[in-house]
Write a protein that holds these residues in place. Sequence first.
Motif, PDB file in Angstrom:
ATOM      1  N   UNK A 203       0.863  -1.189   0.000  1.00 54.06           N
ATOM      2  CA  UNK A 203       0.000   0.000   0.000  1.00 54.06           C
ATOM      3  C   UNK A 203       0.896   1.234   0.000  1.00 54.06           C
ATOM      4  N   UNK A 204       1.183   1.732  -1.185  1.00 54.71           N
ATOM      5  CA  UNK A 204       2.016   2.924  -1.301  1.00 54.71           C
ATOM      6  C   UNK A 204       1.183   4.188  -1.258  1.00 54.71           C
ATOM      7  N   UNK A 205       1.825   5.276  -1.622  1.00 54.55           N
ATOM      8  CA  UNK A 205       1.164   6.581  -1.565  1.00 54.55           C
ATOM      9  C   UNK A 205      -0.069   6.627  -2.465  1.00 54.55           C
ATOM     10  N   UNK A 206       0.074   6.202  -3.717  1.00 55.27           N
ATOM     11  CA  UNK A 206      -1.035   6.318  -4.667  1.00 55.27           C
ATOM     12  C   UNK A 206      -2.221   5.456  -4.251  1.00 55.27           C
ATOM     13  N   UNK A 207      -1.951   4.226  -3.772  1.00 48.97           N
ATOM     14  CA  UNK A 207      -3.064   3.361  -3.353  1.00 48.97           C
ATOM     15  C   UNK A 207      -3.715   3.911  -2.080  1.00 48.97           C
ATOM     16  N   UNK A 208      -2.914   4.483  -1.187  1.00 54.75           N
ATOM     17  CA  UNK A 208      -3.477   5.078   0.028  1.00 54.75           C
ATOM     18  C   UNK A 208      -4.452   6.192  -0.324  1.00 54.75           C
ATOM     19  N   UNK A 209      -4.083   7.012  -1.318  1.00 55.22           N
ATOM     20  CA  UNK A 209      -4.962   8.089  -1.765  1.00 55.22           C
ATOM     21  C   UNK A 209      -6.211   7.514  -2.430  1.00 55.22           C
ATOM     22  N   UNK A 210      -6.039   6.438  -3.200  1.00 53.25           N
ATOM     23  CA  UNK A 210      -7.192   5.804  -3.874  1.00 53.25           C
ATOM     24  C   UNK A 210      -8.200   5.276  -2.863  1.00 53.25           C
ATOM     25  N   UNK A 289      -3.581  14.338   7.015  1.00 55.25           N
ATOM     26  CA  UNK A 289      -4.781  13.834   7.676  1.00 55.25           C
ATOM     27  C   UNK A 289      -5.457  12.727   6.888  1.00 55.25           C
ATOM     28  N   UNK A 290      -5.477  12.854   5.557  1.00 54.45           N
ATOM     29  CA  UNK A 290      -6.060  11.821   4.700  1.00 54.45           C
ATOM     30  C   UNK A 290      -5.231  10.536   4.763  1.00 54.45           C
ATOM     31  N   UNK A 291      -3.903  10.668   4.772  1.00 47.71           N
ATOM     32  CA  UNK A 291      -3.034   9.493   4.869  1.00 47.71           C
ATOM     33  C   UNK A 291      -3.200   8.794   6.223  1.00 47.71           C
ATOM     34  N   UNK A 292      -3.382   9.580   7.275  1.00 45.87           N
ATOM     35  CA  UNK A 292      -3.646   8.985   8.592  1.00 45.87           C
ATOM     36  C   UNK A 292      -4.973   8.227   8.565  1.00 45.87           C
ATOM     37  N   UNK A 293      -5.953   8.767   7.851  1.00 47.29           N
ATOM     38  CA  UNK A 293      -7.236   8.078   7.704  1.00 47.29           C
ATOM     39  C   UNK A 293      -7.034   6.709   7.044  1.00 47.29           C
ATOM     40  N   UNK A 294      -6.253   6.661   5.968  1.00 45.95           N
ATOM     41  CA  UNK A 294      -5.982   5.383   5.299  1.00 45.95           C
ATOM     42  C   UNK A 294      -5.232   4.440   6.231  1.00 45.95           C
ATOM     43  N   UNK A 295      -4.267   4.957   6.967  1.00 46.35           N
ATOM     44  CA  UNK A 295      -3.509   4.144   7.919  1.00 46.35           C
ATOM     45  C   UNK A 295      -4.449   3.438   8.899  1.00 46.35           C
ATOM     46  N   UNK A 296      -5.457   4.166   9.365  1.00 46.14           N
ATOM     47  CA  UNK A 296      -6.384   3.591  10.345  1.00 46.14           C
ATOM     48  C   UNK A 296      -7.436   2.669   9.714  1.00 46.14           C
ATOM     49  N   UNK A 297      -7.399   2.517   8.395  1.00 48.88           N
ATOM     50  CA  UNK A 297      -8.229   1.484   7.783  1.00 48.88           C
ATOM     51  C   UNK A 297      -7.569   0.112   7.933  1.00 48.88           C
ATOM     52  N   UNK A 342     -10.676  -6.473   0.469  1.00 46.93           N
ATOM     53  CA  UNK A 342     -11.334  -6.766  -0.808  1.00 46.93           C
ATOM     54  C   UNK A 342     -11.185  -5.588  -1.774  1.00 46.93           C
ATOM     55  N   UNK A 343     -11.338  -4.380  -1.250  1.00 46.23           N
ATOM     56  CA  UNK A 343     -11.157  -3.194  -2.082  1.00 46.23           C
ATOM     57  C   UNK A 343      -9.716  -3.099  -2.570  1.00 46.23           C
ATOM     58  N   UNK A 344      -8.776  -3.398  -1.685  1.00 45.46           N
ATOM     59  CA  UNK A 344      -7.355  -3.378  -2.029  1.00 45.46           C
ATOM     60  C   UNK A 344      -7.076  -4.327  -3.194  1.00 45.46           C
TER      61      UNK A 344
END
Length: 565
Positions: A203-210, A289-297, A342-344
């Motif tokens: 899960x790199x930067x681009x996938x985290x944003x996706x 903040x958005x990247x932290x949101x992805x981290x907590x997924x 599943x989304x990943x």
Amino acid sequence: MSNLDWGVLLFTLVVIVVYGIYKSRGAQNINGYLLGNQSLPWYSVCLSVMATQASAITFLSAPGLAYSTGMGFVQFYFGLPLAMIVLCITFVPIFHRLKVYTAYEYLEQRFDLNTRALTAFLFLIQRGLSTGITIYAPSIILSTILNINTTYTTICIGGIVVAYTVYGGTKAVSYTQMLQMTIIFCGLFVAGILVVQLLPGGVGFSKAISIAGKMGRTNAIDFKFDWNNPYTVWSGLIGGFFLQLSYFGTDQSQVGRYLTGASVSESRLGLLMNGLVKIPMQFLILLIGVLVFTFYQYNRPPVFFNSFELNKLEQSSYNPQLKVLEKKYDKAFQEKQVEVNKLNAALDREDQPVIDQQRIALKIADEQTKTVRKEVTDLMLKNDKGADINDNNYIFLSFVTKYLPKGLIGLLIAIIFLASMGSTASALNSLASTSVIDIYKRLINKEASDEKYLKASRWSTVIWGVICIAMALYASKIGNLIEAVNILGSYIYGTILGVFLVAFYVKQVGGKAVFYAAIITEIVVCICGYQKVVAYLWLNVIGCLLVVLLAYVIQQFFKKKTAAV
């Protein structure tokens, strides 16, 4: 925090305070104390202006806002570059030419004492309340780390800032802000890199944003025109323009910063650079903040981010119910993780039908965790009716203290402290200058010596410091801090800006007309804001245009009345 983090934090804070006091030594008169003898270069002006606006609220609340609602808040700043251009053309040369200490001195020259006193009074109310919120923000950090009530940390932090502002005046503020912003930029850059590195493998930067995008967190631009939505391109360009123009053009906390410039050119260049840098900086903060949101997924977030309030609940008679809710929360999060994976996988295959399906499934799973969180906050209120159930301001802080490496935690917390110290010091300095120049010197003691005015400025700083600390003790009740500050400003900034625009461009209008227009407008704006007639950014437009219109109409009425006599 570890001993290393405490060492980094204390060392950074001590260096900043000592550096500011050293560079500001020799402020022996009111010009040096309030304007720094107008000797600062453009880059110092730029960083000082940015530091005044970018308080601890920015670094605590903005990532939390992006985590909760997405990137839309960046549109708030779209009117900033346009406002900087207008300021450089009009406000800056006028203020420099008149050699004023405060923006409101000009209004007496143009209108009368009543208009000057009214605008100064409106500023003191708005800036005093906002500074209380600014002081409260870093007290959240200490209360979280030490697990003590924010009342004690608020008094401690407010006292430190008041001390070095009283000693050094505006030079202490400007020089410390220059060093503060340098450290802040470096720290934010490192924090952004580390958040990406902490994401799971694959899960790199681009996938985290996706992934964040599929859950509605990356929509930074909204072209829909909606009077009730505060964050659209149009509210940012129009409402934001009026707010930023008033904030930078009429708020003494900012005017005092660029009046320290060595010349009109230095002040102009400092403001223009601020307009260019501010939007990318704010975008980066929201992106974190958005990247932290992805981290907590992928990593279980706390059931409630404010550890102090959560600890109170754990130690109460409601602890058994809390344990049941935490198990329910764990189960809901595990179910959400299945949907995330599943989304990943669908993103890896670029399988759009499955991606769309998982987006819906993931939102449903996310709502389940929110439902449990709501049950936890309801339990907190049962335990303590005065509990702070809004943990938005604690999200980024919780992530930093739990997941970042030792040493860097201390640096990032120091950054938030520095931002608070910079903006609070600027505000206290501006409150003192307005109180002394526009009230004490003009209305109470007109013929005092320069030494007496300098002493009055120091005492005024102390008094406003005490008032702002008292206001900070009630700031926990107002929700997201960054929104609260801007909403509060929108109630007043439009009216003040309208008065200045009449002063600059509507030469046939006199003081009595604009004075009555400002009072009527402020009443109308407060009613519109209280009734939530429109989104708060539009209050700045309504306030500004209404003052101009009413002042012109009232002036015509006075003319007819005079002619009839």
